[in-house]
Design a protein around this motif. Structure first.
Motif, PDB file in Angstrom:
ATOM      1  N   ILE A 110       0.838  -1.209   0.000  1.00  0.00           N
ATOM      2  CA  ILE A 110       0.000   0.000   0.000  1.00  0.00           C
ATOM      3  C   ILE A 110       0.873   1.260   0.000  1.00  0.00           C
ATOM      4  CG2 ILE A 110      -1.582   1.351   1.471  1.00  0.00           C
ATOM      5  CD1 ILE A 110      -2.885  -1.402   2.216  1.00  0.00           C
ATOM      6  N   ARG A 111       1.883   1.248   0.868  1.00  0.00           N
ATOM      7  CA  ARG A 111       2.750   2.427   0.945  1.00  0.00           C
ATOM      8  C   ARG A 111       3.446   2.672  -0.398  1.00  0.00           C
ATOM      9  NH1 ARG A 111       6.230   5.951   3.671  1.00  0.00           N
ATOM     10  NH2 ARG A 111       8.412   5.642   3.094  1.00  0.00           N
ATOM     11  N   ALA A 112       3.957   1.594  -0.989  1.00  0.00           N
ATOM     12  CA  ALA A 112       4.669   1.745  -2.263  1.00  0.00           C
ATOM     13  C   ALA A 112       3.721   2.200  -3.379  1.00  0.00           C
ATOM     14  CB  ALA A 112       5.337   0.420  -2.632  1.00  0.00           C
ATOM     15  N   MET A 113       2.511   1.670  -3.391  1.00  0.00           N
ATOM     16  CA  MET A 113       1.567   2.060  -4.448  1.00  0.00           C
ATOM     17  C   MET A 113       1.129   3.520  -4.279  1.00  0.00           C
ATOM     18  SD  MET A 113      -0.725  -1.324  -5.355  1.00  0.00           S
ATOM     19  CE  MET A 113      -1.350  -1.611  -3.730  1.00  0.00           C
ATOM     20  N   ARG A 114       1.002   3.957  -3.028  1.00  0.00           N
ATOM     21  CA  ARG A 114       0.658   5.389  -2.815  1.00  0.00           C
ATOM     22  C   ARG A 114       1.769   6.302  -3.331  1.00  0.00           C
ATOM     23  NH1 ARG A 114      -1.394   4.748   3.181  1.00  0.00           N
ATOM     24  NH2 ARG A 114      -3.557   4.105   2.837  1.00  0.00           N
ATOM     25  N   ILE A 115       3.004   5.946  -3.012  1.00  0.00           N
ATOM     26  CA  ILE A 115       4.146   6.747  -3.493  1.00  0.00           C
ATOM     27  C   ILE A 115       4.160   6.741  -5.028  1.00  0.00           C
ATOM     28  CG2 ILE A 115       6.685   6.863  -3.583  1.00  0.00           C
ATOM     29  CD1 ILE A 115       6.662   5.647  -0.701  1.00  0.00           C
ATOM     30  N   PRO A 122       0.514  11.329 -14.785  1.00  0.00           N
ATOM     31  CA  PRO A 122      -0.846  10.818 -15.004  1.00  0.00           C
ATOM     32  C   PRO A 122      -1.277  10.781 -16.468  1.00  0.00           C
ATOM     33  CG  PRO A 122      -0.930  13.034 -14.085  1.00  0.00           C
ATOM     34  CD  PRO A 122       0.522  12.630 -14.089  1.00  0.00           C
ATOM     35  N   VAL A 123      -0.491  11.362 -17.342  1.00  0.00           N
ATOM     36  CA  VAL A 123      -0.860  11.325 -18.761  1.00  0.00           C
ATOM     37  C   VAL A 123      -0.066  10.253 -19.499  1.00  0.00           C
ATOM     38  CG1 VAL A 123      -1.122  12.636 -20.890  1.00  0.00           C
ATOM     39  CG2 VAL A 123      -1.513  13.760 -18.683  1.00  0.00           C
ATOM     40  N   SER A 124       1.264  10.380 -19.443  1.00  0.00           N
ATOM     41  CA  SER A 124       2.054   9.393 -20.189  1.00  0.00           C
ATOM     42  C   SER A 124       1.916   8.002 -19.572  1.00  0.00           C
ATOM     43  CB  SER A 124       3.531   9.815 -20.231  1.00  0.00           C
ATOM     44  OG  SER A 124       4.057   9.830 -18.925  1.00  0.00           O
ATOM     45  N   ASP A 125       1.646   7.959 -18.277  1.00  0.00           N
ATOM     46  CA  ASP A 125       1.565   6.667 -17.589  1.00  0.00           C
ATOM     47  C   ASP A 125       0.160   6.424 -17.039  1.00  0.00           C
ATOM     48  OD1 ASP A 125       2.508   4.275 -16.585  1.00  0.00           O
ATOM     49  OD2 ASP A 125       3.480   5.161 -14.824  1.00  0.00           O
ATOM     50  N   PRO A 127      -2.086   4.300 -17.879  1.00  0.00           N
ATOM     51  CA  PRO A 127      -2.433   2.899 -17.582  1.00  0.00           C
ATOM     52  C   PRO A 127      -2.032   2.495 -16.161  1.00  0.00           C
ATOM     53  CG  PRO A 127      -1.459   3.053 -19.769  1.00  0.00           C
ATOM     54  CD  PRO A 127      -1.315   4.414 -19.131  1.00  0.00           C
ATOM     55  N   SER A 128      -0.854   2.927 -15.704  1.00  0.00           N
ATOM     56  CA  SER A 128      -0.440   2.608 -14.330  1.00  0.00           C
ATOM     57  C   SER A 128      -1.333   3.324 -13.323  1.00  0.00           C
ATOM     58  CB  SER A 128       1.008   3.019 -14.082  1.00  0.00           C
ATOM     59  OG  SER A 128       1.877   2.344 -14.963  1.00  0.00           O
ATOM     60  N   LEU A 129      -1.681   4.555 -13.623  1.00  0.00           N
ATOM     61  CA  LEU A 129      -2.551   5.330 -12.728  1.00  0.00           C
ATOM     62  C   LEU A 129      -3.864   4.592 -12.480  1.00  0.00           C
ATOM     63  CD1 LEU A 129      -3.473   8.035 -11.295  1.00  0.00           C
ATOM     64  CD2 LEU A 129      -4.310   8.745 -13.535  1.00  0.00           C
ATOM     65  N   ARG A 130      -4.501   4.160 -13.551  1.00  0.00           N
ATOM     66  CA  ARG A 130      -5.796   3.480 -13.403  1.00  0.00           C
ATOM     67  C   ARG A 130      -5.655   2.169 -12.649  1.00  0.00           C
ATOM     68  NH1 ARG A 130      -9.571   4.661 -18.615  1.00  0.00           N
ATOM     69  NH2 ARG A 130      -9.120   6.886 -18.695  1.00  0.00           N
ATOM     70  N   LEU A 131      -4.644   1.417 -13.034  1.00  0.00           N
ATOM     71  CA  LEU A 131      -4.420   0.109 -12.437  1.00  0.00           C
ATOM     72  C   LEU A 131      -4.131   0.229 -10.933  1.00  0.00           C
ATOM     73  CD1 LEU A 131      -3.840  -2.881 -12.594  1.00  0.00           C
ATOM     74  CD2 LEU A 131      -1.690  -2.380 -13.750  1.00  0.00           C
ATOM     75  N   LEU A 132      -3.227   1.133 -10.588  1.00  0.00           N
ATOM     76  CA  LEU A 132      -2.839   1.266  -9.178  1.00  0.00           C
ATOM     77  C   LEU A 132      -3.983   1.812  -8.321  1.00  0.00           C
ATOM     78  CD1 LEU A 132       0.759   2.617  -9.764  1.00  0.00           C
ATOM     79  CD2 LEU A 132       0.186   0.443  -8.651  1.00  0.00           C
ATOM     80  N   THR A 133      -4.774   2.708  -8.898  1.00  0.00           N
ATOM     81  CA  THR A 133      -5.906   3.251  -8.148  1.00  0.00           C
ATOM     82  C   THR A 133      -6.860   2.136  -7.748  1.00  0.00           C
ATOM     83  OG1 THR A 133      -5.727   5.288  -9.442  1.00  0.00           O
ATOM     84  CG2 THR A 133      -7.783   4.964  -8.241  1.00  0.00           C
ATOM     85  N   GLN A 134      -7.099   1.259  -8.709  1.00  0.00           N
ATOM     86  CA  GLN A 134      -8.023   0.152  -8.494  1.00  0.00           C
ATOM     87  C   GLN A 134      -7.462  -0.847  -7.462  1.00  0.00           C
ATOM     88  OE1 GLN A 134      -8.150  -2.663 -11.760  1.00  0.00           O
ATOM     89  NE2 GLN A 134     -10.299  -2.133 -12.096  1.00  0.00           N
ATOM     90  N   VAL A 135      -6.219  -1.229  -7.629  1.00  0.00           N
ATOM     91  CA  VAL A 135      -5.623  -2.231  -6.745  1.00  0.00           C
ATOM     92  C   VAL A 135      -5.439  -1.655  -5.334  1.00  0.00           C
ATOM     93  CG1 VAL A 135      -3.597  -3.684  -6.306  1.00  0.00           C
ATOM     94  CG2 VAL A 135      -4.518  -3.496  -8.634  1.00  0.00           C
ATOM     95  N   ARG A 138      -8.574  -1.860  -3.202  1.00  0.00           N
ATOM     96  CA  ARG A 138      -8.861  -3.207  -2.683  1.00  0.00           C
ATOM     97  C   ARG A 138      -7.892  -3.596  -1.567  1.00  0.00           C
ATOM     98  NH1 ARG A 138     -13.588  -4.766  -2.962  1.00  0.00           N
ATOM     99  NH2 ARG A 138     -12.792  -6.788  -2.314  1.00  0.00           N
ATOM    100  N   GLN A 139      -6.618  -3.261  -1.743  1.00  0.00           N
ATOM    101  CA  GLN A 139      -5.633  -3.644  -0.728  1.00  0.00           C
ATOM    102  C   GLN A 139      -5.879  -2.902   0.580  1.00  0.00           C
ATOM    103  OE1 GLN A 139      -3.322  -6.136  -0.949  1.00  0.00           O
ATOM    104  NE2 GLN A 139      -4.179  -6.666  -2.935  1.00  0.00           N
ATOM    105  N   GLU A 140      -6.274  -1.639   0.490  1.00  0.00           N
ATOM    106  CA  GLU A 140      -6.582  -0.888   1.714  1.00  0.00           C
ATOM    107  C   GLU A 140      -7.753  -1.533   2.441  1.00  0.00           C
ATOM    108  OE1 GLU A 140      -5.002   3.592   0.580  1.00  0.00           O
ATOM    109  OE2 GLU A 140      -7.038   3.037  -0.006  1.00  0.00           O
ATOM    110  N   ARG A 141      -8.692  -1.984   1.665  1.00  0.00           N
ATOM    111  CA  ARG A 141      -9.852  -2.653   2.259  1.00  0.00           C
ATOM    112  C   ARG A 141      -9.439  -3.953   2.959  1.00  0.00           C
ATOM    113  NH1 ARG A 141     -15.571  -3.312  -0.508  1.00  0.00           N
ATOM    114  NH2 ARG A 141     -16.364  -5.027   0.730  1.00  0.00           N
TER     115      ARG A 141
END
Ligand code: FE2
Ligand code: FE2
Length: 381
Positions: A110-115, A122-125, A127-135, A138-141
């Motif tokens: 969680i800490r690493a994904m937040r960083i 958020p533009v060039s990357d 796909p990572s933004l969307r993916l990490l937001t979603q994951v 769930r992990q926080e939950r």
């Protein structure tokens, strides 16, 4: 506000590689320990979480592939990350394992994904933004449900180096299961609930649909235990066979979650409609043990290919009978059990055929051969 500069592709891939290492071992060990977690609520959460973890891992592998990095096994983890992974590996009980996962490993992720989210472009990357937001959500939950939200992990595991072109880290396999565990208020006996008669479990004209309140109480209680056993069998199939392709583990994790959801459905039905509760009647593990004793192919043939395949007919028969009696609430339960059974039967076909060199006809032949040793309820004769 100016956009963050973002990570270069290689640093981005290293971050995902570290997440893959953590999730790979969590998926493996959660499947191994879940059957011996006695608490029904915690067992449910483990079945739910392992499915999230497996899906997240699939998506991270896909992102690694897009970033032109090895996706199947992204190099070896650093010694620093291995220290965390080793603490999961060396856990001596389900409780000890869950403490490491929910107060160290998932908080580290969680800490690493937040960083990661704070610093990516958020533009060039995107796909990572969307993916990490979603994951991340769930992990926080997961940590809220089974951990201590106050815990945090000091280092940013996303920055740990990965060593490419190395052998995959070995996944320790836990000792074979003696039997699954249940809450201590649930009585486990050799024969289970004596109220449950064979007519409930045969197909065809002889089948008896439970329509009275008392028989429904016993029936759904037994069914809840059977769902848990099914989840536990899939969990152990995954855990005991790390050599199988990754998709196999995703299918097992999905079925694990489906089966604990089915158990939850019966738990609620008992409380809300039937006036009984989990633990009111004894349960037994003789059927579970008879299937668990087989190798993976045998388990797939007999459980997915036979037990679940035959249950489809009974679920549809039960639904029809109960609808006719106006018991809609109870009847509806069987509609989704039936729908979910289709992919479960398919798991048998897909992975049984895989184990037989890709031959579906060899699988069907094996199912026929093993079925010959069963009685009309599907239990070993
Ligand atoms: Fe089920
Ligand atoms: Fe099923």
């Amino acid at each position: 506000m100016t956009r963050p500069l973002g990570y270069d592709v290689d640093d981005n891939a290293i971050r995902f590689s570290n997440y893959v290492h953590v999730l790979r071992e969590i998926a493996h060990f959660t499947s191994g320990w879940m059957p011996v977690e006695p608490s029904w609520e915690r067992k449910y959460a483990l079945g739910d979480h392992v499915h999230d973890d497996a899906r997240a891992l699939t998506k991270f592998k896909r992102r690694l592939y897009e970033l032109r990095h090895p996706a199947e096994y992204p190099g070896a983890p650093s010694p620093e990350l291995e220290r965390l992974l080793d603490r999961m590996t060396s856990a001596a009980s389900a409780g000890e394992y869950m403490t490491v996962v929910y107060t160290e490993a998932k908080p580290a992720l969680i800490r690493a994904m937040r960083i990661h989210l704070d610093n990516l472009d958020p533009v060039s990357d995107e796909p990572s933004l969307r993916l990490l937001t979603q994951v991340l959500e769930r992990q926080e939950r997961h940590v809220r449900e089974l951990g201590d939200a106050a815990t945090s992990f000091d280092s940013d595991i996303g920055t740990f180096p990965v060593r490419l072109r190395t052998e995959p880290r070995e996944l320790r396999i836990l000792a074979p299961l003696d039997e699954p565990l249940r809450d201590d208020f649930v009585e486990v006996t050799e024969t289970g609930d004596p109220y449950l008669s064979r007519e409930l479990y045969v197909n065809g004209a002889e089948n008896h649909v439970p329509v009275e309140r008392e028989e429904q109480q016993h029936f759904f209680h037994g069914l809840m235990d059977a769902e848990l056993s099914a989840a536990e069998l899939m969990a152990r199939n995954s855990h005991e066979h790390p050599e199988m392709p990754w998709d196999f583990h995703v299918d097992m994790a999905r079925q694990n979650w489906d089966e604990v959801r089915h158990a939850r459905l019966h738990d609620l039905l008992m409380k809300d409609e039937l006036g009984c509760r989990w633990g009111d009647f004894p349960v037994g593990f003789s059927y579970f043990k008879s299937i668990y004793a087989y190798d993976l192919l045998g388990r797939l043939c007999l459980f997915n290919g036979t037990s679940e395949q035959r249950a489809m007919w009974r679920h549809s028969h039960r639904r029809k009978t109960l609808m006719e009696l106006g018991q809609e609430r109870v009847a509806m339960v069987f509609d989704y059990l039936l729908a979910d059974e289709v992919p479960h039967v398919h798991n048998g076909v897909r992975w049984g055929s895989y184990l037989l060199g890709g031959s579906e006809s060899a699988y069907r032949e094996k199912v026929r051969e093993l079925r010959a040793a069963l009685d009309e309820t599907g239990a070993p004769a």
